[in-house]
Design a protein around this motif. Structure first.
Motif, PDB file in Angstrom:
ATOM      1  N   ILE A 211       0.862  -1.189   0.000  1.00  0.00           N
ATOM      2  CA  ILE A 211       0.000   0.000   0.000  1.00  0.00           C
ATOM      3  C   ILE A 211       0.894   1.234   0.000  1.00  0.00           C
ATOM      4  N   ILE A 212       0.519   2.222  -0.840  1.00  0.00           N
ATOM      5  CA  ILE A 212       1.152   3.538  -0.688  1.00  0.00           C
ATOM      6  C   ILE A 212       0.048   4.541  -0.334  1.00  0.00           C
ATOM      7  N   ALA A 213       0.406   5.532   0.445  1.00  0.00           N
ATOM      8  CA  ALA A 213      -0.559   6.575   0.798  1.00  0.00           C
ATOM      9  C   ALA A 213       0.002   7.920   0.386  1.00  0.00           C
ATOM     10  N   LEU A 214      -0.879   8.715  -0.246  1.00  0.00           N
ATOM     11  CA  LEU A 214      -0.532  10.100  -0.585  1.00  0.00           C
ATOM     12  C   LEU A 214      -1.300  11.029   0.319  1.00  0.00           C
ATOM     13  N   LYS A 215      -0.663  12.100   0.699  1.00  0.00           N
ATOM     14  CA  LYS A 215      -1.357  13.153   1.446  1.00  0.00           C
ATOM     15  C   LYS A 215      -0.786  14.483   0.983  1.00  0.00           C
ATOM     16  N   GLU A 216      -1.660  15.366   0.549  1.00  0.00           N
ATOM     17  CA  GLU A 216      -1.239  16.674   0.014  1.00  0.00           C
ATOM     18  C   GLU A 216      -0.119  16.519  -1.003  1.00  0.00           C
ATOM     19  N   GLY A 217      -0.262  15.496  -1.861  1.00  0.00           N
ATOM     20  CA  GLY A 217       0.692  15.301  -2.951  1.00  0.00           C
ATOM     21  C   GLY A 217       1.998  14.641  -2.569  1.00  0.00           C
ATOM     22  N   THR A 218       2.130  14.245  -1.306  1.00  0.00           N
ATOM     23  CA  THR A 218       3.390  13.656  -0.832  1.00  0.00           C
ATOM     24  C   THR A 218       3.162  12.195  -0.470  1.00  0.00           C
ATOM     25  N   LEU A 219       4.167  11.384  -0.730  1.00  0.00           N
ATOM     26  CA  LEU A 219       4.095   9.974  -0.348  1.00  0.00           C
ATOM     27  C   LEU A 219       4.366   9.879   1.159  1.00  0.00           C
ATOM     28  N   VAL A 220       3.355   9.503   1.925  1.00  0.00           N
ATOM     29  CA  VAL A 220       3.536   9.479   3.385  1.00  0.00           C
ATOM     30  C   VAL A 220       3.591   8.056   3.946  1.00  0.00           C
ATOM     31  N   PHE A 221       3.286   7.067   3.119  1.00  0.00           N
ATOM     32  CA  PHE A 221       3.427   5.673   3.556  1.00  0.00           C
ATOM     33  C   PHE A 221       3.702   4.815   2.343  1.00  0.00           C
ATOM     34  N   ASN A 222       4.586   3.825   2.526  1.00  0.00           N
ATOM     35  CA  ASN A 222       4.915   2.867   1.468  1.00  0.00           C
ATOM     36  C   ASN A 222       5.327   1.587   2.180  1.00  0.00           C
ATOM     37  N   GLY A 223       4.406   0.633   2.281  1.00  0.00           N
ATOM     38  CA  GLY A 223       4.750  -0.567   3.042  1.00  0.00           C
ATOM     39  C   GLY A 223       3.704  -1.657   2.920  1.00  0.00           C
ATOM     40  N   THR A 224       3.798  -2.628   3.789  1.00  0.00           N
ATOM     41  CA  THR A 224       2.910  -3.788   3.705  1.00  0.00           C
ATOM     42  C   THR A 224       1.532  -3.450   4.273  1.00  0.00           C
ATOM     43  N   PRO A 225       0.504  -4.223   3.893  1.00  0.00           N
ATOM     44  CA  PRO A 225      -0.821  -4.015   4.482  1.00  0.00           C
ATOM     45  C   PRO A 225      -0.787  -4.155   6.007  1.00  0.00           C
ATOM     46  N   GLU A 226       0.040  -5.066   6.513  1.00  0.00           N
ATOM     47  CA  GLU A 226       0.116  -5.264   7.973  1.00  0.00           C
ATOM     48  C   GLU A 226       0.659  -4.008   8.652  1.00  0.00           C
ATOM     49  N   ALA A 227       1.684  -3.413   8.067  1.00  0.00           N
ATOM     50  CA  ALA A 227       2.272  -2.198   8.662  1.00  0.00           C
ATOM     51  C   ALA A 227       1.298  -1.026   8.571  1.00  0.00           C
ATOM     52  N   PHE A 228       0.475  -1.027   7.511  1.00  0.00           N
ATOM     53  CA  PHE A 228      -0.480   0.060   7.282  1.00  0.00           C
ATOM     54  C   PHE A 228      -1.600   0.043   8.328  1.00  0.00           C
ATOM     55  N   ALA A 229      -1.987  -1.164   8.762  1.00  0.00           N
ATOM     56  CA  ALA A 229      -3.124  -1.306   9.684  1.00  0.00           C
ATOM     57  C   ALA A 229      -2.688  -0.949  11.099  1.00  0.00           C
ATOM     58  N   ASP A 230      -2.387   0.313  11.304  1.00  0.00           N
ATOM     59  CA  ASP A 230      -1.813   0.762  12.569  1.00  0.00           C
ATOM     60  C   ASP A 230      -2.232   2.225  12.759  1.00  0.00           C
ATOM     61  N   ASN A 231      -2.773   2.534  13.910  1.00  0.00           N
ATOM     62  CA  ASN A 231      -3.247   3.908  14.125  1.00  0.00           C
ATOM     63  C   ASN A 231      -2.146   4.959  14.004  1.00  0.00           C
ATOM     64  N   ARG A 232      -0.892   4.569  14.265  1.00  0.00           N
ATOM     65  CA  ARG A 232       0.189   5.554  14.134  1.00  0.00           C
ATOM     66  C   ARG A 232       0.328   5.991  12.678  1.00  0.00           C
ATOM     67  N   ILE A 233       0.010   5.075  11.748  1.00  0.00           N
ATOM     68  CA  ILE A 233       0.070   5.405  10.309  1.00  0.00           C
ATOM     69  C   ILE A 233      -1.245   6.064   9.873  1.00  0.00           C
ATOM     70  N   LEU A 234      -2.359   5.432  10.242  1.00  0.00           N
ATOM     71  CA  LEU A 234      -3.662   5.892   9.737  1.00  0.00           C
ATOM     72  C   LEU A 234      -4.009   7.290  10.232  1.00  0.00           C
ATOM     73  N   GLU A 235      -3.578   7.610  11.441  1.00  0.00           N
ATOM     74  CA  GLU A 235      -3.871   8.963  11.956  1.00  0.00           C
ATOM     75  C   GLU A 235      -3.112  10.033  11.174  1.00  0.00           C
ATOM     76  N   ILE A 236      -1.898   9.701  10.760  1.00  0.00           N
ATOM     77  CA  ILE A 236      -1.123  10.656   9.951  1.00  0.00           C
ATOM     78  C   ILE A 236      -1.833  10.877   8.614  1.00  0.00           C
ATOM     79  N   ILE A 237      -2.321   9.776   8.026  1.00  0.00           N
ATOM     80  CA  ILE A 237      -2.921   9.889   6.685  1.00  0.00           C
ATOM     81  C   ILE A 237      -4.293  10.564   6.750  1.00  0.00           C
TER      82      ILE A 237
END
Ligand SMILES: Nc1ncnc2c1ncn2[C@@H]1O[C@H](COP(=O)(O)OP(=O)(O)OP(=O)(O)O)[C@@H](O)[C@H]1O
Length: 260
Positions: A211-237
């Protein structure tokens, strides 16, 4: 097979004086299933359009090791197929006519459709379950039926990379499962690389290899689905906290938006 399908380095895009994409570097291997997530307006569709050369940013984009600028339009369409977001625009053709138009990158000027073109169109109609209404005008179809036709038209391009922009947006649960199974089959049996823009983070977790996540045009996450399923990541996005449980059949994490 694990060579690089797409290699993006230092991609920036400015439109009307506004920075839309900034400093995106990313490599996508052949056969990957990549989900692209992020809030509304983050730049997800624009990113896909840069890969399709519909927008021209700075930096470098290589497709199968070659700069996309060096591809002819037909070569690009024979390699990258795009399933756009449904936009309600009138398309005054029958399903079959529209799907056959997807063969254009394989036709030379003034050549007519060959039996092979009809065979491939028939294969795509059957695979997407759109054959029963192939003689209907697209404008008469439901949104879900239309979505499947867009997928059929992309398949006949026979590209090795499929870009999908919110392909499940208008599908009921049964048709979502059908399309997920179809994409799974294309990926496993035909080695097609999938890049899917989605707001459904649970589908991204369940059906992607990365999964990659973009926020305001910037790549803010690039990693596995397991790493993505984490409030520390999801709250940033998303600036939103989630509760987690597990899918009873597959064990995948499931994120449920927490009430504020
Ligand atoms: N042609 C354009 N000119 C100016 N700004 C544009 C243009 N196309 C897109 N934008 C802006 O770029 C930003 C990113 O848009 P984009 O459609 O890529 O976002 P997105 O992440 O796909 O959003 P959504 O999830 O809402 O579909 C938005 O602020 C949008 O208004």
């Amino acid at each position: 097979m694990n060579s690089t399908a797409l290699e993006i380095e230092d991609l920036f895009l400015f439109l009307n004086g506004k920075t839309i994409l900034q400093d995106i570097s990313l490599a996508i291997a052949q056969g990957e299933r990549l989900a692209i997530v992020g809030p509304n307006g983050a730049g997800k569709t624009t990113f896909l359009k840069c890969l399709l050369r519909l927008f021209h940013g700075s930096g470098s984009i290589k497709l199968l090791g070659r700069k996309i600028a060096d591809y002819s339009q037909k070569e690009l369409a024979r390699t990258l197929a795009y399933v756009p977001q449904l936009d309600g625009q009138s398309i005054p053709f029958t399903v079959k006519e529209f799907v056959l138009m997807g063969r254009y990158p394989h036709l030379s000027p003034f050549s007519i459709l060959s039996p092979e073109d009809y065979r491939i169109a028939d294969w795509a109609l059957a695979l997407t379950g759109t054959r029963p209404f192939m003689d209907r005008l697209l404008d008469t179809l439901s949104a879900g039926e239309r979505q499947k036709v867009l997928i059929a038209a992309s398949l006949v391009q026979e590209g090795s990379i499929l870009l999908l922009d919110e392909p499940m947006a208008f599908l009921d649960p049964r048709h979502q499962v059908d399309i997920q199974c179809l994409l799974d089959q294309l990926n496993r049996e035909h080695g097609i690389t999938l890049l899917t823009v989605t707001h459904d983070i649970n589908a991204a977790i369940a059906y992607s290899t990365r999964i990659i996540a973009l926020k305001e045009g910037t790549l803010v996450f690039n990693g596995t689905p397991e790493a993505f399923a984490d409030n520390r990541i999801l709250e940033i996005i998303y600036q939103q906290r989630f509760l987690f449980t597990h899918h009873p059949q597959t064990g995948h994490p499931i994120a449920i938006a927490q009430n504020q």
